[in-house]
Design an enzyme around this catalytic site. Structure first.
Site, PDB file in Angstrom:
ATOM      1  N   SER A 194      73.825  54.349  34.952  1.00 53.93           N
ATOM      2  CA  SER A 194      74.290  54.859  36.243  1.00 53.93           C
ATOM      3  C   SER A 194      74.326  53.711  37.251  1.00 53.93           C
ATOM      4  O   SER A 194      73.451  52.844  37.242  1.00 53.93           O
ATOM      5  CB  SER A 194      73.334  55.959  36.730  1.00 53.93           C
ATOM      6  OG  SER A 194      73.832  56.548  37.906  1.00 53.93           O
ATOM      7  N   CYS A 319      60.946  69.432  43.238  1.00 48.28           N
ATOM      8  CA  CYS A 319      60.752  70.444  44.265  1.00 48.28           C
ATOM      9  C   CYS A 319      61.862  71.469  44.132  1.00 48.28           C
ATOM     10  O   CYS A 319      62.913  71.344  44.734  1.00 48.28           O
ATOM     11  CB  CYS A 319      60.789  69.785  45.637  1.00 48.28           C
ATOM     12  SG  CYS A 319      60.304  70.869  46.964  1.00 48.28           S
TER      13      CYS A 319
END
Ligand SMILES: *Cc1c(COP(=O)(O)O)cnc(C)c1O
Length: 374
Positions: A194, A319
Site C-alpha cells: 500500500s 474501535c
C-alpha cells in the site's frame, strides 16, 4: 507518533503526481495521445514498484488499498480454487482486512484455521505444517504486525507451502519500505502493498500475483489490470506510489538505521515507567513501532491524554461502533481482556526527531503519575 496508521505524502512524491491531475489526465483505455501518455506512465510506475519487490511488471496489479489487495488475494484464490479445496490457513494476529474476508468465506462453505502465536506474536512454521490438510488451498500470514511490530518467519512458511503446492499470501503493507521485501526470497505467490504507509498517497495499493497463479476477480467490467481489477486506473496514485518506492529504495537502509536507534531509545524510556510492558518481540521487530500495554490506564484514556499534549498515538485496539474492543492481537499474545484494552502503539517515521521521543516519554511519565495516584 502514529506513522503506522498513515504517513504524510513526501513532497517529492506530491510533485511527481501533479502533472497527472491536470495536463496528463488521460484514461489508459483510450487509443488517443492522452490515453497513450497515461498508459506509459502506468507501465513505468508498474516497473518501478515491481522491481522494488523483486517481481516482473506483469505480476503486479494496482488496487485501491492494501485492504482491497488482501480481499482480492483471499477471495480471489478461494473462488478460483473451490473445486480443489475449501480450507484456508491464517493467523489470529492478521490485519482485519485479512481476518474479515476469511470470516466471510466461512459463511460461504469455506473452512479457516486461525493459527495461534506465541507471547511475542510469532507464528510457528511447524504449526502451519501441522494445519495443512488435503483440501488446503491458501496460507495467508503477514510479514510484520501493524500493532506489535513482530516480524514473522515468512521464508520458512513459504518453504512449507511450496513443499505442499499451496498458495502463500503475505500482507506486507506495514513492512514495505522498512524491511527488504522480495517475493522470490520470501517464496510468496501473492503479496499485498500500500502506498500511504510509505509516504505515498492514499487510495492506491498493489497486489503481486506470481506468474501462473489464477485469481477470480472481484470487480468485473472493462478488463483493466490484466482482467483482474476493472476500473479506470488511478494514474496520479500509481505515479506517486512508484516515486515513494524509488525514494524508499535509495534511503531505506539509512532511514531504518536512524529509526531503529530512535525506536530503541523510545522503548527504553517507556520501560523506565512503572507498569509499562513491551508487546511484540524484543528484537525481531519493525524499526518504526514501539508497542506496549500499560497497567495504570486504558488505551482510550491514554490516547486522549496524549492528544491533549499534542501527541498522536494509537491504542491498536479496534474501535468498532464507538465501543472499545480489546485488541485481537493483544488477546492472541496471551493478555487478558483488561490488558488488551490498554495497548499503546507509538510509531515513528521519516520526520520524527529525537527531542520528540524525549517529549513523549516525559508526557507518559507525567500521565502515569497522575493516574497512579487515583
Ligand atoms: C494499514 C494496513 C492495512 C490496510 O491498508 P489500507 O491501504 O489502508 O487498506 C493492511 N494490512 C496491514 C498490515 C496494515 O498495516
Amino acid at each position: 507518533m502514529d506513522y503506522a496508521s498513515t504517513t504524510p505524502v513526501d513532497s517529492r512524491v506530491f510533485k511527481s503526481m501533479m502533472p497527472y491531475f491536470s495536463e496528463k489526465f488521460g484514461n489508459t483505455m483510450s487509443p488517443h495521445l492522452w490515453g497513450m501518455e497515461a498508459r506509459e506512465a502506468l507501465e513505468r510506475a508498474r516497473e518501478v514498484i515491481a522491481a522494488f519487490i523483486g517481481a516482473n511488471p506483469m505480476e503486479l496489479i494496482f488496487t485501491s488499498s492494501a485492504t482491497e489487495s488482501n480481499n482480492l488475494a483471499i477471495k480471489g484464490i478461494a473462488f478460483a480454487n473451490k473445486e480443489k479445496g475449501r480450507h484456508i490457513i491464517t493467523s489470529k494476529i492478521e490485519h482485519l482486512s485479512v481476518i474479515e474476508p476469511c470470516r466471510w468465506l466461512e459463511h460461504s462453505g469455506f473452512e479457516v484455521t486461525y493459527l495461534p502465536v506465541n507471547k511475542y506474536g510469532l507464528v510457528d512454521p511447524d504449526d502451519v505444517e501441522r494445519a495443512i490438510r488435503k483440501d488446503t488451498i491458501l496460507v495467508s500470514i503477514m510479514h510484520a504486525n501493524n500493532e506489535i511490530a513482530t516480524i514473522e518467519p515468512i521464508r520458512e512458511i513459504g518453504q512449507i507451502c511450496k513443499g505442499h503446492g499451496i498458495y502463500f499470501h503475505v500482507d506486507a503493507a506495514q513492512s514495505l519500505g522498512k524491511l527488504p521485501v522480495n517475493v522470490n526470497e520470501m517464496l510468496v505467490d501473492l503479496l499485498t502493498v500500500s502506498a500511504h504507509k510509505i509516504y505515498g498517497p492514499k487510495g492506491i495499493g498493489g497486489l503481486y500475483v506470481r506468474d501462473g497463479v489464477r485469481l477470480e476477480p472481484l470487480l468485473h467490467g472493462g478488463g483493466h489490470e490484466y482482467g483482474l481489477r476493472s476500473s479506470t486506473v488511478n494514474i496520479p496514485g500509481a505515479v506517486g506510489f512508484a516515486k515513494a518506492c524509488e525514494i524508499a529504495k535509495e534511503s531505506m537502509r539509512e532511514e531504518a538505521e536512524r529509526l531503529r536507534k530512535l525506536c530503541r531509545k523510545l522503548i527504553e524510556g517507556m520501560l523506565e515507567v512503572d507498569g509499562v510492558h513491551l508487546t511484540g518481540h524484543p528484537e525481531r521487530r519493525l524499526p518504526t513501532i514501539a508497542s506496549f500495554w500499560l497497567e495504570f490506564i486504558d488505551g482510550e484514556t491514554l490516547i486522549i491524554e496524549l492528544n491533549e499534549r499534542g501527541i498522536a498515538a494509537s491504542t491498536g485496539s479496534a474501535c468498532s461502533s464507538g465501543k472499545i474492543e480489546p485488541s485481537h492481537v493483544l488477546l492472541a499474545i496471551g493478555l487478558n481482556e483488561r490488558q488488551a484494552k490498554s495497548g499503546l502503539r507509538l510509531s515513528i517515521g521519516r520526520w520524527t526527531k529525537e527531542n520528540e521521543i524525549e517529549y513523549v516519554i516525559e508526557c507518559v511519565k507525567e500521565i502515569a503519575g497522575k493516574y497512579r495516584r487515583r
